[in-house]
Scaffold this active site. Sequence first.
Site, PDB file in Angstrom:
ATOM      1  N   SER A  24       0.826  -1.208   0.000  1.00 34.33           N
ATOM      2  CA  SER A  24       0.000   0.000   0.000  1.00 34.33           C
ATOM      3  C   SER A  24       0.856   1.253   0.000  1.00 34.33           C
ATOM      4  O   SER A  24       1.880   1.327   0.689  1.00 34.33           O
ATOM      5  CB  SER A  24      -0.900   0.017   1.241  1.00 34.33           C
ATOM      6  OG  SER A  24      -1.616   1.233   1.313  1.00 34.33           O
ATOM      7  N   TYR A  40      -1.445  -1.577   9.983  1.00 34.42           N
ATOM      8  CA  TYR A  40      -1.665  -1.787   8.552  1.00 34.42           C
ATOM      9  C   TYR A  40      -0.417  -1.405   7.763  1.00 34.42           C
ATOM     10  O   TYR A  40       0.067  -2.172   6.936  1.00 34.42           O
ATOM     11  CB  TYR A  40      -2.867  -0.959   8.099  1.00 34.42           C
ATOM     12  CG  TYR A  40      -3.130  -1.004   6.622  1.00 34.42           C
ATOM     13  CD1 TYR A  40      -3.876  -2.051   6.065  1.00 34.42           C
ATOM     14  CD2 TYR A  40      -2.663  -0.007   5.775  1.00 34.42           C
ATOM     15  CE1 TYR A  40      -4.119  -2.097   4.705  1.00 34.42           C
ATOM     16  CE2 TYR A  40      -2.912  -0.044   4.416  1.00 34.42           C
ATOM     17  CZ  TYR A  40      -3.638  -1.088   3.888  1.00 34.42           C
ATOM     18  OH  TYR A  40      -3.882  -1.132   2.542  1.00 34.42           O
TER      19      TYR A  40
END
Length: 144
Positions: A24, A40
Amino acid sequence: LWLAQAAWPAMRDAGGGRIVITTSDRALYPQYAQRGLSAYAMGKLAALGLVNVLALEGATHGIVVNAVSPVAKTRMWGIDGEPDELHPEAVAHGVAYLASPRCLQGGWALRASNGQFHALRLQEAEHVAYPRDLRAISADSIEA
């Protein structure tokens, strides 16, 4: 990691295959970091380390390992329902390429956003002879 471990023997026995791991931009670039996503971001940046190692280990077996960093308006953006732009399906062609026999190199992260794609990877700067010569500023004290 667990899925790659489970699939690895079959891919090796078959003479190759493709693995695509998701990372990401929220982890790759400080300007896209988001509050509350430390776990995350940590996991997504660790995914790049996994890509690097699996790409190296898989190369001798015809297993090509890469990552995709998709940008799409999803629940993480606070979107409920159909987004007005940045649709998830706009990254599908890049993922399909990474998973196809046409993709011959591993160790890359494909940034995918709005039907646009950009490949990147971290590499050592030219002329660096790690670990002895980083071609960097020398300092033998805190003051220096």
